[in-house]
Motif scaffolding. Structure first.
Motif, PDB file in Angstrom:
ATOM      1  N   PHE A 149       0.843  -1.187   0.000  1.00  0.00           N
ATOM      2  CA  PHE A 149       0.000   0.000   0.000  1.00  0.00           C
ATOM      3  C   PHE A 149       0.887   1.249   0.000  1.00  0.00           C
ATOM      4  O   PHE A 149       1.917   1.268   0.658  1.00  0.00           O
ATOM      5  CB  PHE A 149      -0.878   0.042   1.258  1.00  0.00           C
ATOM      6  CG  PHE A 149      -1.710  -1.185   1.472  1.00  0.00           C
ATOM      7  CD1 PHE A 149      -1.178  -2.314   2.063  1.00  0.00           C
ATOM      8  CD2 PHE A 149      -3.040  -1.195   1.108  1.00  0.00           C
ATOM      9  CE1 PHE A 149      -1.942  -3.451   2.280  1.00  0.00           C
ATOM     10  CE2 PHE A 149      -3.823  -2.323   1.319  1.00  0.00           C
ATOM     11  CZ  PHE A 149      -3.270  -3.448   1.903  1.00  0.00           C
ATOM     12  N   TYR A 157      -2.747   0.508  -4.116  1.00  0.00           N
ATOM     13  CA  TYR A 157      -2.286  -0.723  -3.496  1.00  0.00           C
ATOM     14  C   TYR A 157      -2.236  -1.856  -4.495  1.00  0.00           C
ATOM     15  O   TYR A 157      -2.931  -1.852  -5.514  1.00  0.00           O
ATOM     16  CB  TYR A 157      -3.063  -1.097  -2.248  1.00  0.00           C
ATOM     17  CG  TYR A 157      -4.514  -1.418  -2.399  1.00  0.00           C
ATOM     18  CD1 TYR A 157      -5.460  -0.415  -2.403  1.00  0.00           C
ATOM     19  CD2 TYR A 157      -4.944  -2.748  -2.448  1.00  0.00           C
ATOM     20  CE1 TYR A 157      -6.796  -0.708  -2.487  1.00  0.00           C
ATOM     21  CE2 TYR A 157      -6.285  -3.045  -2.535  1.00  0.00           C
ATOM     22  CZ  TYR A 157      -7.215  -2.021  -2.548  1.00  0.00           C
ATOM     23  OH  TYR A 157      -8.538  -2.312  -2.627  1.00  0.00           O
ATOM     24  N   ARG A 186      -1.645  -6.217  -5.053  1.00  0.00           N
ATOM     25  CA  ARG A 186      -1.688  -7.576  -4.528  1.00  0.00           C
ATOM     26  C   ARG A 186      -0.988  -8.464  -5.532  1.00  0.00           C
ATOM     27  O   ARG A 186      -1.325  -8.441  -6.723  1.00  0.00           O
ATOM     28  CB  ARG A 186      -3.132  -8.040  -4.326  1.00  0.00           C
ATOM     29  CG  ARG A 186      -3.221  -9.410  -3.670  1.00  0.00           C
ATOM     30  CD  ARG A 186      -4.647  -9.837  -3.541  1.00  0.00           C
ATOM     31  NE  ARG A 186      -4.765 -11.095  -2.815  1.00  0.00           N
ATOM     32  CZ  ARG A 186      -5.865 -11.816  -2.767  1.00  0.00           C
ATOM     33  NH1 ARG A 186      -6.941 -11.405  -3.405  1.00  0.00           N
ATOM     34  NH2 ARG A 186      -5.896 -12.938  -2.079  1.00  0.00           N
ATOM     35  N   LEU A 238      -4.409  -3.100  -7.624  1.00  0.00           N
ATOM     36  CA  LEU A 238      -5.818  -3.340  -7.373  1.00  0.00           C
ATOM     37  C   LEU A 238      -6.619  -2.058  -7.405  1.00  0.00           C
ATOM     38  O   LEU A 238      -7.779  -2.063  -7.791  1.00  0.00           O
ATOM     39  CB  LEU A 238      -6.008  -4.025  -6.018  1.00  0.00           C
ATOM     40  CG  LEU A 238      -5.657  -5.494  -5.918  1.00  0.00           C
ATOM     41  CD1 LEU A 238      -6.112  -6.052  -4.582  1.00  0.00           C
ATOM     42  CD2 LEU A 238      -6.286  -6.290  -7.050  1.00  0.00           C
ATOM     43  N   GLY A 261      -2.027 -10.185   2.893  1.00  0.00           N
ATOM     44  CA  GLY A 261      -3.079 -10.380   1.914  1.00  0.00           C
ATOM     45  C   GLY A 261      -4.148 -11.357   2.364  1.00  0.00           C
ATOM     46  O   GLY A 261      -4.732 -12.077   1.559  1.00  0.00           O
ATOM     47  N   GLN A 262      -4.429 -11.358   3.668  1.00  0.00           N
ATOM     48  CA  GLN A 262      -5.470 -12.265   4.163  1.00  0.00           C
ATOM     49  C   GLN A 262      -6.824 -11.872   3.605  1.00  0.00           C
ATOM     50  O   GLN A 262      -7.120 -10.692   3.453  1.00  0.00           O
ATOM     51  CB  GLN A 262      -5.501 -12.212   5.694  1.00  0.00           C
ATOM     52  CG  GLN A 262      -4.259 -12.762   6.345  1.00  0.00           C
ATOM     53  CD  GLN A 262      -4.114 -12.286   7.773  1.00  0.00           C
ATOM     54  OE1 GLN A 262      -3.614 -11.208   8.014  1.00  0.00           O
ATOM     55  NE2 GLN A 262      -4.567 -13.077   8.712  1.00  0.00           N
ATOM     56  N   ALA A 263      -7.629 -12.862   3.348  1.00  0.00           N
ATOM     57  CA  ALA A 263      -8.923 -12.612   2.728  1.00  0.00           C
ATOM     58  C   ALA A 263      -9.811 -11.764   3.621  1.00  0.00           C
ATOM     59  O   ALA A 263      -9.811 -11.914   4.833  1.00  0.00           O
ATOM     60  CB  ALA A 263      -9.608 -13.944   2.441  1.00  0.00           C
ATOM     61  N   GLY A 264     -10.559 -10.865   3.028  1.00  0.00           N
ATOM     62  CA  GLY A 264     -11.576 -10.116   3.744  1.00  0.00           C
ATOM     63  C   GLY A 264     -11.096  -8.885   4.456  1.00  0.00           C
ATOM     64  O   GLY A 264     -11.873  -8.226   5.125  1.00  0.00           O
ATOM     65  N   GLY A 265      -9.839  -8.539   4.344  1.00  0.00           N
ATOM     66  CA  GLY A 265      -9.403  -7.264   4.900  1.00  0.00           C
ATOM     67  C   GLY A 265      -8.998  -7.294   6.348  1.00  0.00           C
ATOM     68  O   GLY A 265      -8.780  -6.247   6.951  1.00  0.00           O
ATOM     69  N   GLU A 266      -8.867  -8.483   6.935  1.00  0.00           N
ATOM     70  CA  GLU A 266      -8.538  -8.515   8.355  1.00  0.00           C
ATOM     71  C   GLU A 266      -7.051  -8.393   8.636  1.00  0.00           C
ATOM     72  O   GLU A 266      -6.636  -8.365   9.784  1.00  0.00           O
ATOM     73  CB  GLU A 266      -9.025  -9.836   8.957  1.00  0.00           C
ATOM     74  CG  GLU A 266      -8.333 -11.057   8.366  1.00  0.00           C
ATOM     75  CD  GLU A 266      -9.028 -12.352   8.778  1.00  0.00           C
ATOM     76  OE1 GLU A 266     -10.183 -12.549   8.367  1.00  0.00           O
ATOM     77  OE2 GLU A 266      -8.402 -13.124   9.495  1.00  0.00           O
ATOM     78  N   GLU A 267      -6.274  -8.281   7.598  1.00  0.00           N
ATOM     79  CA  GLU A 267      -4.830  -8.309   7.809  1.00  0.00           C
ATOM     80  C   GLU A 267      -4.324  -7.063   8.519  1.00  0.00           C
ATOM     81  O   GLU A 267      -4.908  -5.987   8.435  1.00  0.00           O
ATOM     82  CB  GLU A 267      -4.121  -8.420   6.470  1.00  0.00           C
ATOM     83  CG  GLU A 267      -4.304  -7.189   5.585  1.00  0.00           C
ATOM     84  CD  GLU A 267      -3.469  -7.256   4.321  1.00  0.00           C
ATOM     85  OE1 GLU A 267      -2.562  -8.091   4.240  1.00  0.00           O
ATOM     86  OE2 GLU A 267      -3.711  -6.462   3.404  1.00  0.00           O
ATOM     87  N   THR A 268      -3.209  -7.231   9.182  1.00  0.00           N
ATOM     88  CA  THR A 268      -2.477  -6.117   9.753  1.00  0.00           C
ATOM     89  C   THR A 268      -1.573  -5.539   8.681  1.00  0.00           C
ATOM     90  O   THR A 268      -0.909  -6.281   7.960  1.00  0.00           O
ATOM     91  CB  THR A 268      -1.618  -6.594  10.937  1.00  0.00           C
ATOM     92  OG1 THR A 268      -2.476  -7.098  11.953  1.00  0.00           O
ATOM     93  CG2 THR A 268      -0.765  -5.472  11.486  1.00  0.00           C
ATOM     94  N   GLN A 269      -1.554  -4.235   8.570  1.00  0.00           N
ATOM     95  CA  GLN A 269      -0.638  -3.590   7.653  1.00  0.00           C
ATOM     96  C   GLN A 269       0.591  -3.128   8.436  1.00  0.00           C
ATOM     97  O   GLN A 269       0.463  -2.557   9.508  1.00  0.00           O
ATOM     98  CB  GLN A 269      -1.309  -2.403   6.964  1.00  0.00           C
ATOM     99  CG  GLN A 269      -2.434  -2.837   6.039  1.00  0.00           C
ATOM    100  CD  GLN A 269      -3.045  -1.690   5.264  1.00  0.00           C
ATOM    101  OE1 GLN A 269      -2.434  -0.634   5.101  1.00  0.00           O
ATOM    102  NE2 GLN A 269      -4.255  -1.889   4.775  1.00  0.00           N
TER     103      GLN A 269
END
Lengths: 116, 116
Positions: free
Chosen positions: B33, B48, B50, B55, B97-105
């Motif tokens: 990002f 950003y 992926r 994307l 790149g965990q599905a659904g946006g739960e990842e920590t940046q």
């Protein structure tokens, strides 16, 4: 689209006092919520995040936040702050069901100033 | 201790010059990002990626900004020509790149750009 409002731009507090940093969000879909901290001249780092389950989330450095869906809030709290907690705090939101990406929408930030 | 690195940390340039900022994401992360931070606008997402594919770059002024990932270990953000209003801190962040946006940046330390 999602948006975040951090209600206080600056919060001064004395050392060892409790603090609450307020965050409200707006979204038409379910969301994940995050708090990030930015120390002076550094990048952001994750404090905590709410994904699902218990609405009380505990993070690093003694911080916790409570997700309140009815009030669309995600306030950050700490029972006793230290001088080293002086930093900028950002609340962020992302849709939980996105198939297209993971971009975070950040609030404008709250500057926490802890004094002796 | 894996970290996102950014170069240069500081850049002063004159209006009209080309500026290139570089980012090395954490090894194994597949989302990258670019954010811009200013006092007036706060943190804004510029673009950003992926798996090296863009994307979303809707936050980026297309006429002068470009973002690329030549390989998995390098992301670049270019401004040509630069303008005084581009003065800001530019952050790169990476994630799993965990599905659904739960990842920590995970954020880099930022590039502080001043365009005179």
């Amino acid at each position: 689209a999602q948006s975040v409002t951090q209600l206080d731009s600056q919060v001064p507090v004395f050392e060892e006092a409790p603090v609450e940093l307020r965050c409200n969000y707006s979204s038409s879909v379910s969301v994940y919520l995050f708090w990030y901290v930015q120390y002076p001249n550094q990048g952001l780092q994750l404090l905590l995040k709410y994904l699902s389950g218990s609405t009380l989330v505990k993070g690093i450095n003694g911080f916790e936040a409570e997700f309140n869906k009815s009030q669309t809030s995600f306030h950050l709290r700490k029972p006793s702050v230290h001088i080293s907690d002086t930093a900028e705090y950002f609340c962020a939101v992302t849709p939980s069901n996105s198939n297209s990406g993971y971009a975070l929408n950040f609030g404008k930030g709250t500057s926490l100033l802890v004094t002796p | 201790d894996a970290r996102v690195t950014q170069t240069p940390r500081h850049k002063v340039t004159e209006m009209g010059q080309e500026v290139t900022m570089r980012c090395q994401p954490i090894l194994g992360h597949n989302t990258v990002f670019w954010y811009r931070q200013t006092m007036m606008q706060g943190l804004e997402l510029l673009a950003y990626f992926r798996n090296r594919a863009p994307l979303d770059d809707s936050g980026m002024p297309k006429d002068r900004f470009s973002a690329e990932m030549p390989d998995a270990t390098l992301a670049t953000l270019k401004i040509q020509p630069s303008e005084p209003r581009d003065s800001a801190v530019y952050f790169c962040a990476s994630g799993l790149g965990q599905a659904g946006g739960e990842e920590t940046q995970y954020f880099g330390p930022g590039t502080r750009l001043l365009v005179l």
